[in-house]
Design an enzyme around this catalytic site. Structure first.
Site: not given
Ligand code: PLP
Length: 367
Positions: A69-70, A143, A173, A191, A193, A229, A314
């Protein structure tokens, strides 16, 4: 072990882990190659995009996959055609991937929004937008506190005033956990994860791809906006996790609310400061003991096998003061002792009881 840090990252769902072996064997081909297994890999990859687009109620051509997402936030903020407008309006409590990208952007100016309630309304925005504004950045769910911004309603009102103002919403989130409506949103990020998929996959919803130029040039994958790829495996895991998360968060919403109520009650009884506004998701809860620094509590809890965070995992280590708690006008003793508990539908009441007992034990050692 009691894991209460799901907002930092989410373990990969075991059913997904189980399937990965078959998927990596079957679809390890380059989707751009022209022989049959590669064509099947392309079809499989695009079916994951279609699944995510359908979930978001958008056209699949408007969903671009990135590595995080960053990266998605960077693509939008740095890749946007600002035309003759230079102003970005953003919440002071945006995640660093939006906040720093805007603040470090040399060719734009910015205005910061804040509200002591801990969330933003259209009233906070209306006097800060004008003919110089090109982009408003406002996350859906914060978050650190779980605060919810009514982002689609806000975007609708912004558009009523000026259609040239675009709205970016970080939905990391909220994606797959609470309902999302993108009707008036121009860009949204999510995102893998954070929802139980693999790292290395994330996505951006882009209403009008003509507004952007790519940050990464190359083979022209992802409609020319993100060469490289395709990460078939991680994207597959994200689409799978999205379905699992959607089902489990919907089915267990009342359970999450009751756990959140429990945490609020305990904090009221103990006279801890509750930093999450009432208007928050039930799965992120922020409070401050006002007694011991966050780091001492987190380390003490870690020794007991209980894992929580304070400011965003983060966030930059050297400037770890919470921007959202600061923007709410909270005192230093509240900010410096804050704890974020982020739970999952599988979290049990007994996990939270153990957490609060452990907290009591650690605090009593220092009294
Ligand atoms: N936005 C929010 C609200 C987050 O919580 C995070 C991660 O903590 C991110 C963005 C960054 O996501 P990623 O790890 O995919 O870059």
């Amino acid at each position: 072990m009691i894991y209460l840090d799901y907002a930092a990252t989410h373990p990969v769902y075991s059913d997904i882990v189980h399937n990965l072996h078959d998927i990596v064997n079957k679809y390890h081909y380059n989707p751009s190659s022209l022989y049959e297994p590669a064509i099947n890999t392309r079809i499989f990859y695009e079916s994951q995009r279609a699944k995510i687009a359908e979930f978001l109620c958008v056209n699949e051509k408007n969903v671009i996959f990135t590595s995080s997402a960053t990266e998605g936030a960077n693509l939008i903020i740095k890749g946007l055609n600002y035309k003759n407008r230079k102003m970005i309006v953003l919440w002071k409590a945006e995640h660093a991937c939006v906040f720093k990208t805007v603040v470090n952007h040399r060719d734009v100016e910015y205005k910061l929004l804040e509200n002591p309630e801990g969330y933003i309304t259209y009233d906070d925005i209306k006097n800060n937008i004008d003919k110089s504004t090109r982009l408003v950045c406002l996350m859906h769910v914060n978050n650190e506190t779980g605060a919810i911004n009514e982002i689609n309603d806000i975007a609708k009102k912004i558009k009523e005033v000026d259609k040239e103002i675009l709205v970016l919403s970080d939905m990391v989130q909220s994606f797959a956990k609470i309902p999302i409506n993108l009707e008036y949103i121009d860009f949204a990020t999510f995102s893998s994860h954070k929802i139980g998929g693999l790292r290395g996959a994330a996505g951006v919803y882009i209403k009008d791809k003509n507004q952007l130029k790519p940050l990464i040039d190359g083979g022209g994958q992802e409609y020319g906006l993100r060469s490289g790829t395709e990460n078939v495996l991680s994207v597959y895991s994200m689409a799978q996790a999205m379905e699992v998360a959607r089902d489990i968060y919907t089915a267990k919403n009342n359970h999450l609310i009751s756990l959140n109520d429990y945490m609020r009650d305990i904090c009221k009884n103990k006279k801890y400061s509750i930093n999450s506004p009432e208007k928050s998701v039930p799965y992120i809860f922020n409070f401050s003991t006002k007694v011991l620094p966050s780091e001492v509590l987190i380390n003490g809890l870690s020794e007991k096998g209980i894992y929580v965070s304070s400011a965003s995992a983060c966030s930059e280590k050297s400037h770890n003061t919470s921007r959202i708690l600061k923007s709410m006008g909270l005192e230093d003793d509240v900010i410096n002792t804050s704890i974020r508990v982020s739970i999952h539908p599988s979290t049990k009441l007994k996990d939270l009881k153990e957490f609060f007992n452990a907290l009591d034990e650690i605090i009593s050692l220092y009294k």
